[in-house]
Design an enzyme around this catalytic site. Structure first.
Site, PDB file in Angstrom:
ATOM      1  N   TYR A  53       0.832  -1.224   0.000  1.00 43.25           N
ATOM      2  CA  TYR A  53       0.000   0.000   0.000  1.00 43.25           C
ATOM      3  C   TYR A  53       0.860   1.265   0.000  1.00 43.25           C
ATOM      4  CZ  TYR A  53      -4.217  -2.713   0.189  1.00 43.25           C
ATOM      5  OH  TYR A  53      -5.228  -3.570  -0.151  1.00 43.25           O
ATOM      6  N   HIS A 109     -14.863   1.718  -0.921  1.00 45.91           N
ATOM      7  CA  HIS A 109     -13.777   0.798  -0.544  1.00 45.91           C
ATOM      8  C   HIS A 109     -12.687   1.506   0.245  1.00 45.91           C
ATOM      9  CE1 HIS A 109     -14.891  -2.216  -3.964  1.00 45.91           C
ATOM     10  NE2 HIS A 109     -15.741  -2.227  -2.968  1.00 45.91           N
ATOM     11  N   GLY A 176     -15.534   2.146 -16.053  1.00 39.63           N
ATOM     12  CA  GLY A 176     -14.229   1.528 -15.774  1.00 39.63           C
ATOM     13  C   GLY A 176     -14.245   0.517 -14.651  1.00 39.63           C
ATOM     14  N   GLU A 204     -13.402  -2.753 -21.958  1.00 41.10           N
ATOM     15  CA  GLU A 204     -13.876  -4.075 -22.409  1.00 41.10           C
ATOM     16  C   GLU A 204     -15.151  -4.404 -21.655  1.00 41.10           C
ATOM     17  OE1 GLU A 204      -9.256  -5.400 -22.639  1.00 41.10           O
ATOM     18  OE2 GLU A 204     -10.567  -6.276 -21.124  1.00 41.10           O
TER      19      GLU A 204
HETATM   20  N1  APR Z   1     -10.973   3.412 -19.778  1.00 36.35           N
HETATM   21  C1  APR Z   1     -12.126   2.792 -19.391  1.00 36.35           C
HETATM   22  N2  APR Z   1     -12.162   1.563 -18.813  1.00 36.35           N
HETATM   23  C2  APR Z   1     -10.979   0.945 -18.632  1.00 36.35           C
HETATM   24  C3  APR Z   1      -9.742   1.513 -19.004  1.00 36.35           C
HETATM   25  C4  APR Z   1      -9.777   2.806 -19.603  1.00 36.35           C
HETATM   26  N3  APR Z   1      -8.658   3.441 -19.998  1.00 36.35           N
HETATM   27  N4  APR Z   1      -8.753   0.621 -18.706  1.00 36.35           N
HETATM   28  C5  APR Z   1      -9.358  -0.458 -18.156  1.00 36.35           C
HETATM   29  N5  APR Z   1     -10.694  -0.272 -18.123  1.00 36.35           N
HETATM   30  C6  APR Z   1     -11.718  -1.179 -17.595  1.00 36.35           C
HETATM   31  C7  APR Z   1     -11.445  -2.638 -17.841  1.00 36.35           C
HETATM   32  O1  APR Z   1     -12.018  -3.042 -19.081  1.00 36.35           O
HETATM   33  C8  APR Z   1     -12.168  -3.304 -16.659  1.00 36.35           C
HETATM   34  O2  APR Z   1     -13.530  -3.536 -16.990  1.00 36.35           O
HETATM   35  O3  APR Z   1     -11.728  -1.009 -16.199  1.00 36.35           O
HETATM   36  C9  APR Z   1     -12.122  -2.232 -15.568  1.00 36.35           C
HETATM   37  C10 APR Z   1     -11.134  -2.546 -14.468  1.00 36.35           C
HETATM   38  O4  APR Z   1     -11.626  -3.675 -13.771  1.00 36.35           O
HETATM   39  P1  APR Z   1     -10.895  -4.108 -12.406  1.00 36.35           P
HETATM   40  O5  APR Z   1      -9.427  -4.104 -12.615  1.00 36.35           O
HETATM   41  O6  APR Z   1     -11.566  -5.351 -11.924  1.00 36.35           O
HETATM   42  O7  APR Z   1     -11.202  -2.905 -11.400  1.00 36.35           O
HETATM   43  P2  APR Z   1     -12.531  -2.674 -10.553  1.00 36.35           P
HETATM   44  O8  APR Z   1     -13.751  -3.087 -11.307  1.00 36.35           O
HETATM   45  O9  APR Z   1     -12.479  -1.275 -10.067  1.00 36.35           O
HETATM   46  O10 APR Z   1     -12.328  -3.660  -9.294  1.00 36.35           O
HETATM   47  C11 APR Z   1     -13.329  -3.595  -8.293  1.00 36.35           C
HETATM   48  O11 APR Z   1     -12.045  -5.100  -6.913  1.00 36.35           O
HETATM   49  O12 APR Z   1     -10.012  -5.766  -6.083  1.00 36.35           O
HETATM   50  C12 APR Z   1     -11.165  -5.067  -5.790  1.00 36.35           C
HETATM   51  O13 APR Z   1     -11.259  -3.329  -4.247  1.00 36.35           O
HETATM   52  C13 APR Z   1     -10.826  -3.633  -5.519  1.00 36.35           C
HETATM   53  O14 APR Z   1     -12.174  -1.692  -5.974  1.00 36.35           O
HETATM   54  C14 APR Z   1     -11.614  -2.859  -6.560  1.00 36.35           C
HETATM   55  C15 APR Z   1     -12.694  -3.843  -6.959  1.00 36.35           C
END
Ligand code: APR
Ligand code: ZN
Length: 235
Positions: A53, A109, A176, A204
Site C-alpha cells: 500500500y 472501498h 471503468g 472491455e
Molecule cells: N478506460 C475505461 N475503462 C478501462 C480503461 C480505460 N482506460 N482501462 C481499463 N478499463 C476497464 C477494464 O475493461 C475493466 O472492466 O476497467 C475495468 C477494471 O476492472 P478491475 O481491474 O476489476 O477494477 P474494478 O472493477 O475497479 O475492481 C473492483 O475489486 O479488487 C477489488 O477493491 C478492488 O475496488 C476494486 C474492486
C-alpha cells in the site's frame, strides 16, 4: 436527466497511470489479493501489506487526474446548477476524483490517503508511508495503524446512502469497472429493478455487461467527456 448515479472503478484511473486489478497486467494478475487485501493477510505479514500500500499511495500521489475525472467534476457542478444531483460512488481508493474538483465523492472501498488506528479506531489523513512501528497520532499506540481501505471480507462503507441514492436516480452509469466484486457489481441489477436506465462506459465488456441496456466501449478519457457533454449540452 437530473439525478445521475455514477459508479467508478479502476478503469477511470488507468489513464492517470494507476494500474487496474483484473486487466492482463493488473495487480491481481501479479500479486495474490488474499495475501495483500485481506485482514488475515495483514495479520500474517503486515510488513508486506504496508509495503504494497505504500507503493500504491506513492503512485496515487504522483498521478494526476485525467479528462474523465475532470468531466465528472463538470457533471457534478452542471447538474447542481439545474437543481439535480450527481451521486459519485467510487470503488477506487485514490483521490483523483477530488483532485479533479469533485466535491462529493463516496469511497465505498475506503481511501488510500487515510490511515486507521485499530486501537482507538480513528482515521487520519495520511500521505506518508505506514510501517508496523508508526504511532497513532491520536492515542500514541504503535503498530496499530493500517491503510483505511476495505479488504476482501470486510464491509464496504456508506452502503445505506448508496442504496438510497440509487433508488432516487434517473440514470445509472458504471465507468471503468469489471463488475467482478459485490456489492458494487450488483448495483446495475438493482437499478434495473427500479426501472432506471443503465449505461456502461468501459474499455472491455464487464462481467455483468449483459445487464446494461447500453454500453460504450472506449477509453474513459474519451467516453466520459463525450457522455458529460451530451448530458449537459444535449450534444
Ligand atoms: N478506460 C475505461 N475503462 C478501462 C480503461 C480505460 N482506460 N482501462 C481499463 N478499463 C476497464 C477494464 O475493461 C475493466 O472492466 O476497467 C475495468 C477494471 O476492472 P478491475 O481491474 O476489476 O477494477 P474494478 O472493477 O475497479 O475492481 C473492483 O475489486 O479488487 C477489488 O477493491 C478492488 O475496488 C476494486 C474492486
Ligand atoms: Zn489510535
Amino acid at each position: 436527466m437530473t439525478n445521475i448515479f455514477v459508479l467508478t472503478g479502476a478503469g477511470i484511473s488507468a489513464e492517470s497511470g494507476l494500474g487496474t486489478f483484473r486487466d492482463t497486467d493488473g495487480a491481481w494478475a501479479r500479486f495474490d489479493p488474499m495475501r495483500l487485501a485481506t485482514p488475515e493477510g495483514f495479520a500474517a505479514d503486515p510488513v508486506l501489506v504496508h509495503d504494497f500500500y505504500n507503493h500504491r499511495r506513492r503512485d496515487a500521489r504522483a498521478a494526476a487526474p485525467n479528462p474523465a475525472h475532470a468531466a465528472l467534476a463538470r457533471l457534478e457542478a452542471g447538474l447542481a446548477a439545474r437543481g439535480g444531483r450527481l451521486f459519485l460512488c467510487t470503488q477506487n481508493i485514490d483521490d483523483l476524483h477530488e483532485r479533479a474538483g469533485s466535491r462529493h465523492v463516496v469511497h465505498m472501498h475506503g481511501a488510500l490517503l487515510k490511515a486507521r488506528c485499530t486501537a482507538c479506531v480513528t482515521d487520519t489523513v495520511w500521505h506518508e508511508d505506514l510501517t508496523v512501528e508508526t504511532p497513532c497520532p491520536h492515542c500514541g499506540h504503535s503498530g496499530e495503524m493500517r491503510p483505511d481501505v476495505v479488504w476482501f471480507g470486510e464491509m464496504p462503507h456508506h452502503l445505506e446512502a448508496i442504496d438510497e441514492a440509487l433508488a432516487e436516480a434517473d440514470l445509472f452509469v458504471a465507468i471503468g469497472t469489471s463488475g467482478a466484486v459485490y456489492p458494487a457489481a450488483g448495483y446495475v441489477a438493482q437499478a434495473r429493478a427500479f426501472g432506471i436506465p443503465t449505461l456502461a462506459l468501459t474499455l472491455e465488456a464487464a462481467d455483468n455487461a449483459g445487464l446494461f441496456e447500453a454500453t460504450r466501449l472506449g477509453r474513459a478519457s474519451e467516453t466520459v467527456p463525450a457522455f458529460v457533454e451530451e448530458v449537459l449540452n444535449g450534444a
